[in-house]
Design an enzyme around this catalytic site. Structure first.
Site, PDB file in Angstrom:
ATOM      1  N   GLY A  52      30.884  17.459  14.714  1.00  0.00           N
ATOM      2  CA  GLY A  52      31.891  17.002  15.502  1.00  0.00           C
ATOM      3  C   GLY A  52      31.822  17.222  16.924  1.00  0.00           C
ATOM      4  O   GLY A  52      33.216  17.510  17.633  1.00  0.00           O
ATOM      5  N   CYS A 102      12.867  13.259  18.145  1.00  0.00           N
ATOM      6  CA  CYS A 102      11.301  13.703  18.575  1.00  0.00           C
ATOM      7  C   CYS A 102      11.377  14.536  19.661  1.00  0.00           C
ATOM      8  O   CYS A 102      12.345  14.842  20.276  1.00  0.00           O
ATOM      9  CB  CYS A 102      10.522  12.234  18.669  1.00  0.00           C
ATOM     10  SG  CYS A 102      10.904  11.101  17.387  1.00  0.00           S
ATOM     11  N   VAL A 111      12.530   9.524  10.911  1.00  0.00           N
ATOM     12  CA  VAL A 111      14.090   9.070  10.222  1.00  0.00           C
ATOM     13  C   VAL A 111      13.943   7.705   9.822  1.00  0.00           C
ATOM     14  O   VAL A 111      14.458   7.341   8.680  1.00  0.00           O
ATOM     15  CB  VAL A 111      15.162   9.630  11.224  1.00  0.00           C
ATOM     16  CG1 VAL A 111      16.467   9.117  10.922  1.00  0.00           C
ATOM     17  CG2 VAL A 111      14.968  10.791  11.585  1.00  0.00           C
ATOM     18  N   ASN A 113      12.737   9.431  22.260  1.00  0.00           N
ATOM     19  CA  ASN A 113      13.464  10.406  21.549  1.00  0.00           C
ATOM     20  C   ASN A 113      14.850   9.924  21.293  1.00  0.00           C
ATOM     21  O   ASN A 113      15.467  10.021  22.282  1.00  0.00           O
ATOM     22  CB  ASN A 113      13.311  11.769  22.111  1.00  0.00           C
ATOM     23  CG  ASN A 113      14.339  12.709  21.502  1.00  0.00           C
ATOM     24  OD1 ASN A 113      14.568  12.729  20.371  1.00  0.00           O
ATOM     25  ND2 ASN A 113      14.826  13.552  22.434  1.00  0.00           N
TER      26      ASN A 113
END
Length: 614
Positions: free
Chosen positions: A378, A2, A53, A77
């Site tokens: 990664g 967010c 999410v 966030n």
């Protein structure tokens, strides 16, 4: 993920200024395209943009909760990867939950443990929690700085935001840059000194820091930092512990209520995470994992191997997608859209950045977002395991400056003499380098190479890694994509930090101990592949395009860039055969074409943000 922002002012009744908060919040709409929320009391105003999410239906923010006579409000966030354990412990202490999202877990943790709650968190986060009775704000940023948090403290007023643009939207904040800011742009950039906001009167809460703002002012403390201690495990035990930590981290970070994918280059780091994710999907019956890779039109024709980019990714991507049976998406860009993305990258960062390295990631994330909301990447493995070329090159080890930026004299040479006299770039970089070395937590008994490699690890974790984390956060969130970075799990970083260099390079290879930990997880040929960085375009059309752009800037007498550069030297360089020099002046990828692109980004930034120089 967010975007958060806020404004605390003891002199005004903020309930009379809702439009200011709304404007600050709206600047973060790309970070949170799914919902918007604001909350205003007399002296505190908080704003939030949401990317859903976890628990999309019930996780709206700002989130408010009453506990006895106290009222708490939070904007957050991030992702808490140990939220299930925390929730169970808090339920055991008598708390009840109305949602399944980690925002509520974080808020209740703050209510239960106060400011000490931060020590219990495993995740990536930036949050602000307001205690109405105490009239105090608690600001926190995660240990490695995966999630950003900027602030401005002037005249008893605090402004904060996930990105500078939220603070810049406040009418009392001026887009000004002084000598230090220009030194950051022209001598440190596209990196940034930790805590430095580039803009005058703007700072960044550093990784591992928290702050309290109340009527007594702003107080900041460090709640986490690297600590040096003897490493007791042998090579075998070390390898096993790394494998255990990676397995646990990957399992935690694959939890989501929306689709997850991985970014796959066919290199060691992305292949390892993709394998762990594919195995998780298979074991949990989620079907085939989706993977994504990026490349450029005609790159196969123009690719030239060098010490920093020894081989192309394409054959290795094919090797891994066939090995894991993933649903793979090959994303490819051409020169015109890559050049155009340079501007979008500036607006995403609010400063000039890593030129086309930023722009291509922005385009890449935009394509991924069409298929997924969460991606695994990664980042950080090379910093913590010592994978970059400069860990292994004598010239970099002996350079007495930041090893990813060895061409400072070349950079200074193209600056205007008046600017050089003002910002003193060589002295500035030297001071910042010495500042970084002074912070290194030494270990008694280490001398020579051991001590130098600890310094190199610290420089990379605290100075270079934030540049790439900024890049990944800003380019992905500019299109509403959440990217998770398992190698930034603080438990893994703490453990690897103290592994002696001779164990880190087991088998006489860069990242040797990581390769050993992944033995049997990856195919042997992938396991031993030489490191190659995020791909850049080798198409000569790109050099032609950015060189043309810079020459147009030089011909524009109104360009705000001109006072800062030696126009004739830039013109000569753009017209010379050396313009395509392939020796990086920053990182592994930024050479001749990227210098022109970076200057074009500086020009774009100065114009679009109407920067005043003071």
């Amino acid at each position: 993920m967010c975007g958060i922002t806020g404004w605390i002012d003891w002199r005004k009744d903020l309930t009379g200024y809702p439009s200011i908060l709304e404007n600050m919040t709206e600047t973060l709409n790309l970070r949170g395209p799914d919902a918007s929320g604001t909350w205003i009391s007399q002296h505190c105003a908080l704003g939030h943009r949401r990317l859903s999410v976890m628990d999309p239906e019930n996780g709206a923010q700002p989130m408010i909760r009453k506990q006895g006579d106290y009222t708490y409000t939070i904007v957050y966030n991030g992702e808490l990867y140990n939220a299930p354990e925390l929730k169970r412990e808090l339920e055991g202490r008598g708390h009840h939950f109305r949602t399944t999202c980690d925002t509520e877990v974080l808020l209740v943790a703050f209510i239960e443990w106060g400011r000490a709650c931060v020590d219990r968190l495993n995740g990536i986060f930036a949050f602000a929690a307001w205690n109405d009775q105490e009239q105090s704000l608690y600001l926190v940023r995660d240990r490695l700085g995966v999630k950003p948090l900027f602030y401005s403290h002037q005249n008893g007023v605090l402004l904060f935001g996930s990105e500078p643009k939220a603070i810049l939207a406040h009418p009392d904040f001026k887009a000004e840059v002084g000598a230090e800011g220009l030194a950051e742009i022209f001598s440190i950039g596209p990196a940034r000194t930790p805590g430095h906001g580039v803009y005058r009167n703007m700072s960044e809460l550093k990784p591992g820091q928290c702050a309290v703002f109340d009527r007594n002012g702003l107080s900041i403390r460090t709640y986490w930092k690297l600590e040096s201690k003897p490493h007791e495990d042998n090579v075998e035990a070390t390898s096993l512990r790394i494998q255990e930590l990676l397995d646990d981290t990957a399992q935690r970070q694959l939890v989501s209520d929306v689709p997850i994918c991985t970014l796959l280059s066919g290199g060691l780091d992305s292949s390892a995470l993709t394998t762990l994710a594919a195995n998780h999907y298979k074991q949990s019956g989620k079907g085939q994992l989706h993977t994504f890779s990026v490349d450029y039109v005609d790159n196969d024709k123009h690719f030239k191997a060098n010490a920093f980019q020894p081989n192309a990714d394409a054959p290795w991507i094919k090797r891994m997608t066939e090995h894991l049976n993933t649903v793979h998406h090959y994303i490819e860009f051409d020169t015109p859209e890559l050049v155009e993305s340079l501007k979008a990258a500036v607006f995403a960062r609010d400063t000039p950045g890593m030129a086309d390295v930023d722009g291509s990631l922005y385009l890449f994330c935009r394509e991924i977002k069409k298929e997924a909301t969460v991606a695994i990447s990664g980042e950080a493995a090379d910093e913590i395991f010592g994978g970059y070329p400069w860990f292994h090159r004598q010239d970099a080890l002996e350079a007495h400056t930041f090893p990813w930026s060895l061409k400072l004299n070349n950079r200074v040479d193209v600056l205007a003499p008046d600017l050089v006299d003002w910002i003193k770039p060589v002295e500035y970089v030297s001071n910042r380098y010495e500042q970084a070395l002074s912070e290194v937590p030494r270990l008694a008994g280490e001398t020579g190479q051991q001590n130098r490699m600890r310094e190199m690890s610290y420089l990379n974790i605290t100075r270079f890694m934030p540049t790439l984390l900024d890049r990944k956060d800003r380019m992905s969130m500019a299109v509403g994509l959440e990217v998770r970075v398992p190698f930034c799990d603080h438990r893994l970083v703490e453990y690897v930090w103290n592994i002696p260099w001779e164990i880190k390079t087991s088998g006489d290879r860069e990242k040797g101990i990581l390769r050993k930990a992944l033995k049997g997880v990856l195919p042997d040929d992938v396991l031993t592949r030489k490191k190659s960085p995020y791909p850049k375009t080798h198409n000569p059309n790109y050099l032609t395009a950015v060189r043309k752009w810079v020459l147009e800037i030089l011909d524009d007498s109104s360009s705000p860039l001109l006072p800062f550069i030696d126009v004739q030297k830039i013109r000569n360089l753009a017209s010379s055969e050396d313009a395509d020099v392939n020796i990086p002046w920053f990182g592994q990828l930024m050479s001749g074409p990227q210098l022109f692109a970076y200057l074009a980004q500086v020009d774009t930034w100065l114009r679009a943000y109407k920067i005043s120089i003071r």
